[in-house]
Design an enzyme around this catalytic site. Structure first.
Site, PDB file in Angstrom:
ATOM      1  N   LYS A 102       0.883  -1.248   0.128  1.00  0.00           N
ATOM      2  CA  LYS A 102       0.096   0.128  -0.036  1.00  0.00           C
ATOM      3  C   LYS A 102       0.865   1.303   0.075  1.00  0.00           C
ATOM      4  CE  LYS A 102      -4.501   1.142   0.352  1.00  0.00           C
ATOM      5  NZ  LYS A 102      -5.745   0.146   0.299  1.00  0.00           N
ATOM      6  N   GLY A 212     -20.136   7.070   3.433  1.00  0.00           N
ATOM      7  CA  GLY A 212     -18.927   7.527   2.450  1.00  0.00           C
ATOM      8  C   GLY A 212     -19.545   7.690   1.129  1.00  0.00           C
ATOM      9  N   GLY A 214     -17.743   8.189  -2.045  1.00  0.00           N
ATOM     10  CA  GLY A 214     -16.529   8.362  -2.863  1.00  0.00           C
ATOM     11  C   GLY A 214     -16.746   7.130  -3.810  1.00  0.00           C
ATOM     12  N   ASN A 215     -15.742   6.421  -4.349  1.00  0.00           N
ATOM     13  CA  ASN A 215     -15.865   5.369  -5.562  1.00  0.00           C
ATOM     14  C   ASN A 215     -16.847   4.513  -5.204  1.00  0.00           C
ATOM     15  OD1 ASN A 215     -14.988   2.603  -6.619  1.00  0.00           O
ATOM     16  ND2 ASN A 215     -14.645   4.228  -8.288  1.00  0.00           N
ATOM     17  N   ALA A 216     -16.446   3.686  -3.970  1.00  0.00           N
ATOM     18  CA  ALA A 216     -17.349   2.561  -3.382  1.00  0.00           C
ATOM     19  C   ALA A 216     -18.548   2.816  -2.951  1.00  0.00           C
ATOM     20  CB  ALA A 216     -16.256   2.070  -2.083  1.00  0.00           C
ATOM     21  N   GLY A 217     -18.847   3.943  -2.206  1.00  0.00           N
ATOM     22  CA  GLY A 217     -20.090   4.109  -1.335  1.00  0.00           C
ATOM     23  C   GLY A 217     -21.005   4.484  -2.493  1.00  0.00           C
TER      24      GLY A 217
HETATM   25  N1  GLU Z   1      -7.476   0.451  -2.928  1.00  0.00           N
HETATM   26  C1  GLU Z   1      -8.234  -0.911  -3.103  1.00  0.00           C
HETATM   27  C2  GLU Z   1      -8.288  -1.734  -1.967  1.00  0.00           C
HETATM   28  O1  GLU Z   1      -7.963  -1.412  -0.648  1.00  0.00           O
HETATM   29  C3  GLU Z   1      -7.386  -1.655  -4.351  1.00  0.00           C
HETATM   30  C4  GLU Z   1      -6.127  -1.690  -4.623  1.00  0.00           C
HETATM   31  C5  GLU Z   1      -5.605  -2.067  -6.106  1.00  0.00           C
HETATM   32  O2  GLU Z   1      -6.429  -1.929  -7.217  1.00  0.00           O
HETATM   33  O3  GLU Z   1      -4.482  -2.441  -6.232  1.00  0.00           O
HETATM   34  O4  GLU Z   1      -8.396  -2.854  -1.838  1.00  0.00           O
END
Ligand code: GLU
Length: 408
Positions: A102, A212, A214-217
């Site tokens: 990360k 949230g 953002g993208n996910a929410g």
């Molecule tokens: N940020 C996303 C996660 O927390 C995906 C990471 C990625 O696609 O490498 O799973």
């Protein structure tokens, strides 16, 4: 306790549950490598600013490190370590040939110009170039990073590499080698498992609360609304919007585009970010930051199911209380794994020079998510352990096998 300590506590708790060699636990308690960098950027004003950035390469027994890069003012090394640890478990729960990593940069992308964001993103890759690569470490998107940013990063990597290498970065726009279906894959993966769980629990026409936007929410809200679920409340960083008859999700998306927030949208009651967590509902979907459900508020949580689209939204202490209360928690390492799953597909397509259709990606996502979801359900039922512990057990077994076969 710090976020990383919370994450490692989840690992420690597994010692009483599954028989894995103590060596494996010891090795998984620390990241393999931590990279901390200072990235100098010439701002539009001519001023030189230095941005602090990180990349934690947690574990690569199963394949190259994989994980997003977070642009957020509150980023710190402790958080990035925790997120990299969860990526390790997440990729192992899916059984994909990738490890966990990360990255993060301390920056609020809303406070700097587009040109400055581009320079920072290219600067991040420049500074860490020798540590990245399709078979080494493959960054992807996370909170605050967009397809456009991933395109700049991939372009910069290609320039320094002397040859284009699209598989070095995922989450790119489709025109430059991104995968179809990556945009809403985190929500889509979560939604697939949620649908299955709801039918098992005989919950029809569920009412949903999402923290949230953002993208996910936002994509989760869209999927729920399309399916006719009642979306009772949604929040973003400014606050929450509530309507007891259900929110009009498309209207909220338009409102957010114009105003930068959903807070104050017409036909909604204002709530704060904490209040929305405590609403009575069938499904609560934390899709923002870590540590949202803690010892302090857990007793007031009334949802029947919590689907963790965010990473680490529940502390280990709160998790125990939820378990005792019989609230079903679908853990982050499986619930939000759709994002990295399609990132893995993107990497795979780039390596092979292929382009898969929307339908192919969607089917492959289902084929990856569902068997592992069923495996997690089954183990949880047979061993009387929580879904989180079950997911960790599946992941740890796979990690141990990888470690042993490599004879590290
Ligand atoms: N940020 C996303 C996660 O927390 C995906 C990471 C990625 O696609 O490498 O799973």
């Amino acid at each position: 306790m710090s976020i990383f300590q919370n994450a490692i506590k989840q690992l420690e708790e597994m010692k009483a549950i599954i028989n894995i060699s103590p060596e494996i636990y010891k090795l998984l308690e620390v990241p393999q490598r931590i990279l901390q960098v200072n990235i100098p950027i010439k701002m539009d004003s001519g001023e030189l600013r230095i941005f602090e950035g990180y990349r934690v390469q947690y574990n690569n027994w199963q394949g190259p490190y994989k994980g997003g890069i977070r642009y957020f003012e509150g980023v710190n090394l402790d958080e990035v370590k925790a997120l990299a640890f969860w990526m390790t478990i997440k990729c192992a729960v899916l059984g994909i040939p990738m490890g966990g990593g990360k990255g993060g940069v301390i920056v609020d992308p809303k406070k700097i110009s587009k040109n400055e964001i581009e320079n920072l993103s290219r600067g991040y890759i420049k500074t860490l170039f020798s540590d990245f690569g399709p078979q080494k470490d493959v960054p992807g998107p996370d909170m605050g990073t967009t397809p456009e940013i991933m395109a700049w990063m991939a372009d910069e990597y290609g320039k320094l590499n002397g040859a284009s290498a699209p598989a070095a970065v995922t989450g790119k726009p489709v025109e430059v080698g991104g995968s179809l279906g990556r945009g809403n894959s985190t929500a889509k993966g979560g939604f697939m498992v949620l649908e299955n769980l709801l039918s098992k629990m005989d919950i029809n026409n569920p009412c949903v609360v999402i923290q949230g936007f953002g993208n996910a929410g936002m994509n989760m809200a869209k999927l729920c609304a399309e399916k006719g679920y009642k979306v009772l409340a949604i929040s973003d960083s400014k606050g929450g919007a509530f309507n007891s008859d259900g929110l009009n999700v498309n209207e909220l998306i338009d409102f957010k585009k114009l105003n930068g927030t959903i807070y104050g949208a017409p036909r909604t009651e204002l709530l704060n970010n904490q209040e929305i967590l405590e609403l009575a509902c069938d499904v609560l979907v934390p899709s923002a930051l870590e540590n949202q459900i803690t010892e302090e508020n857990v007793e007031r949580i009334k949802a029947k199911i919590i689907l963790e689209l965010a990473n680490g939204p529940i502390t280990p202490e709160a998790d125990k209380v939820l378990e005792n209360k019989g609230i079903v928690v679908v853990p982050d390492v499986l619930a939000n794994a759709g994002g990295v799953a399609v990132s893995y597909f993107e990497w795979d397509q780039n390596l092979k020079g292929e382009r898969w259709s929307d339908e192919e990606v969607s089917n492959k996502l289902r084929d990856l998510m569902m068997p592992n979801f069923f495996k997690m359900l089954e183990l949880s039922r047979d061993s009387h352990i929580s879904l989180r512990k079950s997911a960790f057990a599946i992941a740890l077994k796979r990690l141990e096998e990888a470690y042993n076969s490599r004879n590290i």
